[in-house]
Motif scaffolding. Structure first.
Motif, PDB file in Angstrom:
ATOM      1  N   LYS A  89       0.692  -1.412  -0.043  1.00 14.35           N
ATOM      2  CA  LYS A  89      -0.049   0.095   0.067  1.00 14.35           C
ATOM      3  C   LYS A  89       0.802   1.334   0.038  1.00 14.35           C
ATOM      4  CE  LYS A  89      -3.813  -2.302   2.337  1.00 14.35           C
ATOM      5  NZ  LYS A  89      -4.839  -2.280   3.734  1.00 14.35           N
ATOM      6  N   GLY A  90       1.914   1.264  -0.819  1.00 14.50           N
ATOM      7  CA  GLY A  90       2.629   2.542  -0.991  1.00 14.50           C
ATOM      8  C   GLY A  90       3.850   2.757   0.094  1.00 14.50           C
ATOM      9  N   ILE A  91       3.908   1.712   0.920  1.00 13.17           N
ATOM     10  CA  ILE A  91       4.727   1.888   2.076  1.00 13.17           C
ATOM     11  C   ILE A  91       5.789   0.755   1.978  1.00 13.17           C
ATOM     12  CG2 ILE A  91       5.182   1.580   4.741  1.00 13.17           C
ATOM     13  CD1 ILE A  91       3.594   4.069   3.896  1.00 13.17           C
ATOM     14  N   ALA A  92       7.196   1.091   1.987  1.00 13.29           N
ATOM     15  CA  ALA A  92       8.286  -0.171   2.148  1.00 13.29           C
ATOM     16  C   ALA A  92       8.503  -0.135   3.450  1.00 13.29           C
ATOM     17  CB  ALA A  92       9.312   0.666   1.204  1.00 13.29           C
ATOM     18  N   TYR A  93       8.853  -1.512   3.476  1.00  9.72           N
ATOM     19  CA  TYR A  93       9.342  -2.000   4.997  1.00  9.72           C
ATOM     20  C   TYR A  93      10.910  -2.137   4.941  1.00  9.72           C
ATOM     21  CZ  TYR A  93       4.413  -2.295   6.307  1.00  9.72           C
ATOM     22  OH  TYR A  93       3.293  -2.255   6.772  1.00  9.72           O
ATOM     23  N   VAL A  94      11.520  -1.263   5.379  1.00 18.86           N
ATOM     24  CA  VAL A  94      12.943  -1.343   5.459  1.00 18.86           C
ATOM     25  C   VAL A  94      13.632  -1.761   6.651  1.00 18.86           C
ATOM     26  CG1 VAL A  94      15.152   0.165   4.939  1.00 18.86           C
ATOM     27  CG2 VAL A  94      12.886   0.803   3.716  1.00 18.86           C
ATOM     28  N   PRO A  95      14.343  -2.914   6.610  1.00 23.30           N
ATOM     29  CA  PRO A  95      15.061  -3.125   7.950  1.00 23.30           C
ATOM     30  C   PRO A  95      16.246  -2.130   8.314  1.00 23.30           C
ATOM     31  CG  PRO A  95      15.860  -4.457   5.936  1.00 23.30           C
ATOM     32  CD  PRO A  95      14.601  -3.482   5.400  1.00 23.30           C
ATOM     33  N   ALA A  96      16.469  -2.196   9.505  1.00 24.24           N
ATOM     34  CA  ALA A  96      17.622  -1.302  10.036  1.00 24.24           C
ATOM     35  C   ALA A  96      19.012  -1.578   9.606  1.00 24.24           C
ATOM     36  CB  ALA A  96      17.538  -1.418  11.444  1.00 24.24           C
ATOM     37  N   THR A  97      19.057  -2.750   9.209  1.00 28.78           N
ATOM     38  CA  THR A  97      20.302  -2.879   8.520  1.00 28.78           C
ATOM     39  C   THR A  97      20.516  -2.272   7.054  1.00 28.78           C
ATOM     40  OG1 THR A  97      19.473  -4.721   7.558  1.00 28.78           O
ATOM     41  CG2 THR A  97      20.968  -5.234   9.568  1.00 28.78           C
ATOM     42  N   MET A  98      19.553  -1.780   6.500  1.00 28.10           N
ATOM     43  CA  MET A  98      19.641  -1.169   5.107  1.00 28.10           C
ATOM     44  C   MET A  98      19.457   0.435   5.157  1.00 28.10           C
ATOM     45  SD  MET A  98      17.666  -4.057   3.114  1.00 28.10           S
ATOM     46  CE  MET A  98      18.171  -3.504   1.288  1.00 28.10           C
ATOM     47  N   MET A  99      19.310   0.895   6.422  1.00 25.24           N
ATOM     48  CA  MET A  99      18.711   2.126   6.461  1.00 25.24           C
ATOM     49  C   MET A  99      20.014   3.223   6.046  1.00 25.24           C
ATOM     50  SD  MET A  99      15.844   2.741   7.166  1.00 25.24           S
ATOM     51  CE  MET A  99      16.103   4.377   7.630  1.00 25.24           C
ATOM     52  N   PHE A 100      21.276   3.009   6.074  1.00 30.91           N
ATOM     53  CA  PHE A 100      22.145   3.575   5.730  1.00 30.91           C
ATOM     54  C   PHE A 100      22.265   4.300   4.336  1.00 30.91           C
ATOM     55  CE2 PHE A 100      26.609   4.338   3.438  1.00 30.91           C
ATOM     56  CZ  PHE A 100      27.018   5.266   4.383  1.00 30.91           C
ATOM     57  N   CYS A 101      21.519   3.389   3.296  1.00 31.80           N
ATOM     58  CA  CYS A 101      21.464   3.887   1.913  1.00 31.80           C
ATOM     59  C   CYS A 101      20.401   4.918   1.886  1.00 31.80           C
ATOM     60  CB  CYS A 101      20.884   2.741   1.345  1.00 31.80           C
ATOM     61  SG  CYS A 101      20.404   3.080  -0.750  1.00 31.80           S
ATOM     62  N   LEU A 102      19.294   4.869   2.782  1.00 33.26           N
ATOM     63  CA  LEU A 102      18.176   5.898   2.804  1.00 33.26           C
ATOM     64  C   LEU A 102      18.749   7.105   3.570  1.00 33.26           C
ATOM     65  CD1 LEU A 102      15.370   6.788   2.319  1.00 33.26           C
ATOM     66  CD2 LEU A 102      14.688   5.517   4.410  1.00 33.26           C
ATOM     67  N   LEU A 103      19.442   7.053   4.658  1.00 39.50           N
ATOM     68  CA  LEU A 103      20.018   8.160   5.336  1.00 39.50           C
ATOM     69  C   LEU A 103      21.237   8.763   4.374  1.00 39.50           C
ATOM     70  CD1 LEU A 103      20.562   6.354   8.717  1.00 39.50           C
ATOM     71  CD2 LEU A 103      18.980   8.348   8.171  1.00 39.50           C
ATOM     72  N   SER A 104      22.060   8.172   3.658  1.00 39.15           N
ATOM     73  CA  SER A 104      22.876   9.012   2.940  1.00 39.15           C
ATOM     74  C   SER A 104      22.312   9.739   1.825  1.00 39.15           C
ATOM     75  CB  SER A 104      24.061   7.805   2.396  1.00 39.15           C
ATOM     76  OG  SER A 104      23.298   6.951   1.347  1.00 39.15           O
ATOM     77  N   GLN A 105      21.300   9.132   1.313  1.00 39.11           N
ATOM     78  CA  GLN A 105      20.427   9.784   0.216  1.00 39.11           C
ATOM     79  C   GLN A 105      19.909  10.980   0.565  1.00 39.11           C
ATOM     80  OE1 GLN A 105      17.877   6.867  -1.717  1.00 39.11           O
ATOM     81  NE2 GLN A 105      19.408   5.849  -2.671  1.00 39.11           N
ATOM     82  N   TRP A 106      19.335  10.717   1.656  1.00 38.65           N
ATOM     83  CA  TRP A 106      18.423  12.053   2.289  1.00 38.65           C
ATOM     84  C   TRP A 106      19.440  13.159   2.650  1.00 38.65           C
ATOM     85  CZ3 TRP A 106      18.567  14.763   6.845  1.00 38.65           C
ATOM     86  CH2 TRP A 106      17.491  15.321   7.196  1.00 38.65           C
TER      87      TRP A 106
END
Length: 324
Positions: free
Chosen positions: A60-77
């Protein structure tokens, strides 16, 4: 906190839900979702790279991202946020310069976020060639303090340690000293302490390497002031590389400035700037003290950005003074 407010909220997922997420991934990819891990619910448009590679489950438009993969998101942001705010800072900086309350803050911040310009030698097509015999008078007239210090240390000790040789050697290359002349200069400087065999074995290779003639044959450029201040290892007890406005204590810096015939008032002004951590401004002040009268044709903003720009502007000054 800002990141959580704008883009996501962490959530604990029950064991049954976690199991369901693992089964949805299927195959080997299930190892990305260890039992007991925390998940973050993130709008899928913020993690399109992970969605494209099928590394996250989307519901439903929400991605479930595990904590181990958050670096990718944090660096992009962070990269996008930093870029956006630097553009804003650039737009408002001119107006802020008129506000005395912000003047010092901007002076500190801008050198840290401004990419140093690549150095391109001025007057490279005027037929001038720098030789071994030119260096003494060029050092007296036009070397910045960082390079002057290494030059005098080399004269007194017939040796420079690695980062001194590297920094000073690239500076000499930048002012137009050819490889042949450079080899002559370094051998002449080292000869009082080393025989020819030792010098050839331990030191000549590094000089040729600076010019891209051995090793990976890369055309190295002289180091900028931000690199000298922030990137290369700080000088040890027996070293003399780096920015003296940053690394030298007040007593040593005063002695160096006195060696350039600066008067007491000028030295005090420079020391005040170094105490305020305005190393580029201190270098500019030294340039103005050494180059009296009109500095027409000199870009004072170059000073404190690159040792070779200091040198080029100094040579331009002396050319104009000579032609008056």
């Amino acid at each position: 906190e800002k990141f959580k407010e704008k883009m996501m909220s962490p959530t604990q997922i029950g064991k049954l839900d976690r199991k369901g997420l693992r089964e949805e991934l299927g195959g080997d990819s299930a190892s990305w979702y260890p039992i007991g891990n925390n998940f973050y619910k993130v709008p899928f448009e913020h993690v399109t790279s992970l969605v494209r590679r099928r590394k996250v489950v989307v519901r439903k438009g929400i991605a479930y991202v595990p904590a181990t993969m958050m670096f990718c998101l944090l660096s992009q942001w962070f990269e996008k946020s930093l870029s956006r705010h630097l553009h804003i800072l650039n737009r408002i900086s001119q107006g802020c310069k008129k506000d005395k309350r912000l003047e010092e803050i901007i002076a500190e911040v801008l050198p840290l976020v401004t990419k140093p310009r690549e150095y391109v030698r001025k007057h490279s097509d005027d037929g001038e060639r720098t030789t071994l015999h030119d260096i003494p008078h060029l050092a007296k007239e036009s070397f910045p303090l960082c390079m002057s210090r290494m030059y005098h240390h080399l004269k007194e000790n017939s040796h420079l340690r690695y980062w001194g040789r590297r920094t000073f050697g690239l500076f000499l290359k930048g002012i137009g000293l050819s490889l042949e002349e450079s080899l002559k200069f370094w051998w002449t400087s080292f000869r009082p302490r080393f025989d020819r065999f030792v010098w050839e074995k331990k030191y000549s290779y590094n000089i040729k390497h600076n010019y891209g003639k051995v090793g990976k044959c890369f055309d190295y450029r002289p180091y900028s002031c931000p690199k000298l201040i922030q990137s290369i290892p700080p000088p040890g007890e027996k070293d003399c590389h780096g920015c003296p406005f940053k690394t030298a204590d007040a007593s040593r810096l005063t002695k160096m400035l006195q060696g350039h015939d600066l008067d007491r008032k000028s030295i005090e002004g420079i020391l005040t700037l170094t105490q305020q951590h305005k190393f580029g401004k201190a270098c500019q002040e030294m340039f103005l003290c050494k180059h009296k009268g009109s500095v027409e044709g000199v870009d004072i903003e170059d000073i404190g950005q690159h040792p070779n720009l200091y040198f080029d502007n100094s040579r331009e000054y002396h050319r104009k003074m000579k032609n008056r």
